[in-house]
Motif scaffolding. Structure first.
Motif, PDB file in Angstrom:
ATOM      1  N   ILE A  66      82.230  23.638  23.069  1.00  0.00           N
ATOM      2  CA  ILE A  66      81.303  22.821  23.872  1.00  0.00           C
ATOM      3  C   ILE A  66      82.096  21.834  24.726  1.00  0.00           C
ATOM      4  O   ILE A  66      81.841  21.667  25.928  1.00  0.00           O
ATOM      5  N   ASN A  67      83.047  21.196  24.103  1.00  0.00           N
ATOM      6  CA  ASN A  67      83.874  20.211  24.804  1.00  0.00           C
ATOM      7  C   ASN A  67      84.661  20.863  25.942  1.00  0.00           C
ATOM      8  O   ASN A  67      84.821  20.286  27.031  1.00  0.00           O
ATOM      9  N   TYR A  68      85.131  22.072  25.709  1.00  0.00           N
ATOM     10  CA  TYR A  68      85.888  22.812  26.721  1.00  0.00           C
ATOM     11  C   TYR A  68      85.005  23.137  27.925  1.00  0.00           C
ATOM     12  O   TYR A  68      85.432  23.006  29.079  1.00  0.00           O
ATOM     13  N   CYS A  69      83.780  23.529  27.660  1.00  0.00           N
ATOM     14  CA  CYS A  69      82.854  23.814  28.757  1.00  0.00           C
ATOM     15  C   CYS A  69      82.495  22.553  29.538  1.00  0.00           C
ATOM     16  O   CYS A  69      82.093  22.632  30.709  1.00  0.00           O
ATOM     17  N   LEU A  70      82.646  21.401  28.905  1.00  0.00           N
ATOM     18  CA  LEU A  70      82.352  20.129  29.567  1.00  0.00           C
ATOM     19  C   LEU A  70      83.606  19.518  30.191  1.00  0.00           C
ATOM     20  O   LEU A  70      83.686  18.302  30.393  1.00  0.00           O
ATOM     21  N   GLY A  71      84.569  20.366  30.512  1.00  0.00           N
ATOM     22  CA  GLY A  71      85.754  19.908  31.253  1.00  0.00           C
ATOM     23  C   GLY A  71      86.896  19.427  30.409  1.00  0.00           C
ATOM     24  O   GLY A  71      87.886  18.911  30.956  1.00  0.00           O
ATOM     25  N   GLY A  72      86.810  19.566  29.076  1.00  0.00           N
ATOM     26  CA  GLY A  72      87.893  19.120  28.212  1.00  0.00           C
ATOM     27  C   GLY A  72      89.065  20.077  28.211  1.00  0.00           C
ATOM     28  O   GLY A  72      88.997  21.202  28.743  1.00  0.00           O
ATOM     29  N   SER A  73      90.152  19.627  27.604  1.00  0.00           N
ATOM     30  CA  SER A  73      91.338  20.482  27.484  1.00  0.00           C
ATOM     31  C   SER A  73      91.107  21.538  26.407  1.00  0.00           C
ATOM     32  O   SER A  73      90.322  21.339  25.477  1.00  0.00           O
ATOM     33  N   LEU A  74      91.803  22.650  26.539  1.00  0.00           N
ATOM     34  CA  LEU A  74      91.684  23.715  25.553  1.00  0.00           C
ATOM     35  C   LEU A  74      92.392  23.312  24.269  1.00  0.00           C
ATOM     36  O   LEU A  74      93.566  22.947  24.284  1.00  0.00           O
ATOM     37  N   ALA A  75      91.671  23.363  23.142  1.00  0.00           N
ATOM     38  CA  ALA A  75      92.283  23.067  21.856  1.00  0.00           C
ATOM     39  C   ALA A  75      93.315  24.136  21.513  1.00  0.00           C
ATOM     40  O   ALA A  75      93.128  25.323  21.818  1.00  0.00           O
ATOM     41  N   LYS A  76      94.412  23.732  20.902  1.00  0.00           N
ATOM     42  CA  LYS A  76      95.470  24.678  20.548  1.00  0.00           C
ATOM     43  C   LYS A  76      94.953  25.791  19.646  1.00  0.00           C
ATOM     44  O   LYS A  76      95.394  26.947  19.753  1.00  0.00           O
ATOM     45  N   SER A  77      94.009  25.444  18.776  1.00  0.00           N
ATOM     46  CA  SER A  77      93.486  26.456  17.853  1.00  0.00           C
ATOM     47  C   SER A  77      92.706  27.550  18.571  1.00  0.00           C
ATOM     48  O   SER A  77      92.515  28.645  18.041  1.00  0.00           O
ATOM     49  N   MET A  78      92.239  27.286  19.797  1.00  0.00           N
ATOM     50  CA  MET A  78      91.474  28.284  20.550  1.00  0.00           C
ATOM     51  C   MET A  78      92.343  29.163  21.435  1.00  0.00           C
ATOM     52  O   MET A  78      91.862  30.171  21.972  1.00  0.00           O
ATOM     53  N   ALA A  79      93.595  28.777  21.612  1.00  0.00           N
ATOM     54  CA  ALA A  79      94.473  29.515  22.534  1.00  0.00           C
ATOM     55  C   ALA A  79      94.573  31.005  22.224  1.00  0.00           C
ATOM     56  O   ALA A  79      94.609  31.827  23.156  1.00  0.00           O
TER      57      ALA A  79
END
Length: 577
Positions: A50-63
């Motif tokens: 959700i945070n990523y879709c709202l312009g946040g940085s990509l979390a390392k765990s999602m890479a």
């Protein structure tokens, strides 16, 4: 309000959110073994998506999802309509937007031909639509950031200080963003923090200057003043010599003439010294003879002669008379010689003195020319020396100006800080009633949870608004997390008066270590608050952290949007990565 999170992979079951209370629950399956766990079910990953879709940085765990082509889509209310944003995990520098026709005029200027938008433009639109923030700070501007504001409503970390989003957040940043959320003049904090930084810099320079730790260009003003006076004096002397300089055709010839004249003067002065001594001797000799009484000498000689008559014969006495006459003649000749020599020496001395005066004047004239002038190359060297002296004067003047400018800047900062503090105090006084309402609500929430008072205060110091939260009970981990919960709920409950998007997201970490009774009270408080103010609350929890009394209540059951079992492969995302 957030409406739906989905993905382009079917393994991820879309989750639809509703107004009010929403919870994603990690549950143990009935047939689960001891090897299964509610942890690592993707609860935090969901919030990160959700945070990523709202312009946040990509979390390392999602890479790891990137290479396989994952993308997430989030539906949310923006500018009075529902917008769907899609962002790829890999290379998500641009996002795709789907929106109703009524938003074409507002969104079209930010989109390219493929209806994609840059991350920076998307963050600007989110700041404008969710927080009424009409600008994005430039690099180093210390302005309000839409992403920082979102971090106050999307909590993935349970910080001890609710006024911060991470423990390392600078004081100016937390103060600015909390002031903005409380609808205070955050620019006062920004300006005061800049002045404080400048003031600290100037103070450090001043201390280093006093300790001679800086280059010579920055030294105490009295020391520079003394050096300036000396440099100006040197410049004046050199300038005078340059202005009076005469170019001499043959400086070497003049020096030879000066040497010859000096040598002749030396000989003349030596001769004059000898003659002066002879004049003194001759004058003393003549003077001594004149003071001698000739008659007294005659009487003495007569007396002696009388005595000699008794002792000598008449023939012997007759010879003595001749000796006396010779003596008288000899003395007369000597006086005449001395007088003649004295006259000659005086005439000679007068002539020599005149020659000495002529030669001295000639030598002085030569030396004056040599002192005021010389060869052309000497003038060039003198001019170069004069230019260096002028540069030195300019250098010292510049250093002195810098030191004075530094002192003036320090004084200016003190004045500006005093003015801004007064303005901050006025703004705080103007908004005091609103802040009191916020503080009262926070206190009421803490009373509901722990039956103890809690205060949210605002005051003014050198950095502007200073906010603090205090609770009259021990600062255990559970109490700290409930302070965070109450602070976030307070801001959402007061959203009509404050800058707030009306939704709040908490990861399960917010409830870790909290006594079950307070968890139950906190969940009820959340549900009651969002129902009263029409807000939206989204959280993730492990089922064992939910007290049985709450889990069976209708509002909790109705608000459960997704239950992920510990036996499900890949958890919420439906895939292992």
């Amino acid at each position: 309000m957030l409406r739906r999170i989905s993905s382009n992979f079917s393994s991820f079951q879309p989750i639809t959110f509703k107004p009010g209370f929403n919870v994603i629950l990690a549950e143990m399956a009935p047939n689960a073994s001891d090897k299964h766990s509610r942890n690592a079910r993707g609860k935090t990953t969901l919030i990160q998506a959700i945070n990523y879709c709202l312009g946040g940085s990509l979390a390392k765990s999602m890479a790891p999802l990137g290479p396989t082509g994952w993308a997430f889509s989030l539906e949310l209310d923006l500018f009075g309509s529902t917008v769907t944003v899609t962002r790829k995990v890999k290379g998500g520098t641009r996002l795709s937007l789907a929106y109703p026709a009524e938003l074409t005029g507002a969104l079209h200027p930010y989109l390219d031909e493929n209806s994609t938008i840059s991350v920076d433009d998307w963050k600007f639109l989110l700041g404008l639509g969710l927080f009424a923030l009409d600008r994005v700070p430039e690099q180093g501007d210390r302005g309000i950031s839409p992403r920082t504001l979102l971090s106050y409503v999307i909590r993935t970390e349970a910080v001890k200080d609710p006024l911060k989003i991470i423990p390392q957040q600078p004081a100016w940043s937390s103060r600015e963003h909390v002031a903005y959320l409380l609808n205070l003049n955050w620019e006062l904090v920004r300006d005061l923090s800049r002045l404080e930084e400048d003031s600290n810099t100037y103070k450090a320079i001043a201390r280093a200057t006093k300790k001679n730790l800086l280059p010579r260009a920055l030294r105490p003003e009295p020391e520079l003043m003394l050096e300036l006076v000396e440099a100006q004096r040197t410049l004046e002397e050199l300038s005078s010599r340059v202005n009076g300089f005469q170019v001499v055709d043959d400086p070497d010839g003049l020096i030879s003439r000066a040497d010859r004249v000096t040598e002749e003067l030396k000989e003349l002065r030596n001769d004059a010294l000898v003659d002066r001594r002879m004049i003194e001797l001759y004058a003393e000799s003549i003077e001594g003879e004149q003071t001698t009484n000739d008659e007294g000498v005659g009487e003495a000689v007569a007396g002696l002669y009388s005595e000699m008559q008794r002792a000598f014969s008449p023939e012997a006495l007759h010879s003595f008379e001749k000796v006396e006459a010779f003596h008288q003649q000899l003395m007369g000749n000597r006086r005449r010689f001395l007088a003649s020599e004295l006259e000659r020496l005086r005439i000679q001395q007068a002539q020599r003195d005149e020659r000495i005066r002529e030669l001295t004047a000639s030598r002085n004239s030569i030396l004056t020319v040599l002192d005021a002038g010389g060869a052309l190359e000497e003038l060039s060297a003198l001019q170069n020396e004069c230019a260096q002296a002028a540069a030195r004067v300019s250098e010292v003047e510049a250093s002195l100006s810098n030191v004075r400018d530094l002192a003036e800047a320090q004084e200016g900062i003190r004045v500006q800080k005093a003015q801004l503090r007064q303005e901050t105090a006025r703004d705080l006084s103007t908004n005091r009633q609103k802040l009191d309402s916020v503080a009262t609500r926070f206190d009421s929430m803490m009373q509901d949870l722990y039956n103890v008072g809690g205060v949210l205060t605002a005051e003014v110091d050198d950095l502007g608004f200073k906010f603090s939260i205090r609770v009259s009970t021990s600062a255990s981990g559970g109490v700290t997390r409930m302070q965070l919960l109450c602070f976030d709920l307070t801001l959402m409950a007061e959203s009509d008066e404050l800058h707030h998007p009306g939704f709040l997201i908490h990861d399960s970490v917010v409830f870790d270590g909290v006594d079950p009774r307070q968890v139950a009270a906190g969940l009820r408080l959340i549900n009651e608050t969002v129902e009263n103010v029409g807000g939206q609350y989204i959280c993730t929890m492990n089922s064992n952290d939910v007290p049985d009394l709450v889990r069976g209540e209708e509002w909790f059951v109705h608000g459960t949007r997704r239950v992920v079992l510990d036996t499900e492969r890949g958890g919420i995302l439906g895939t292992s990565f």
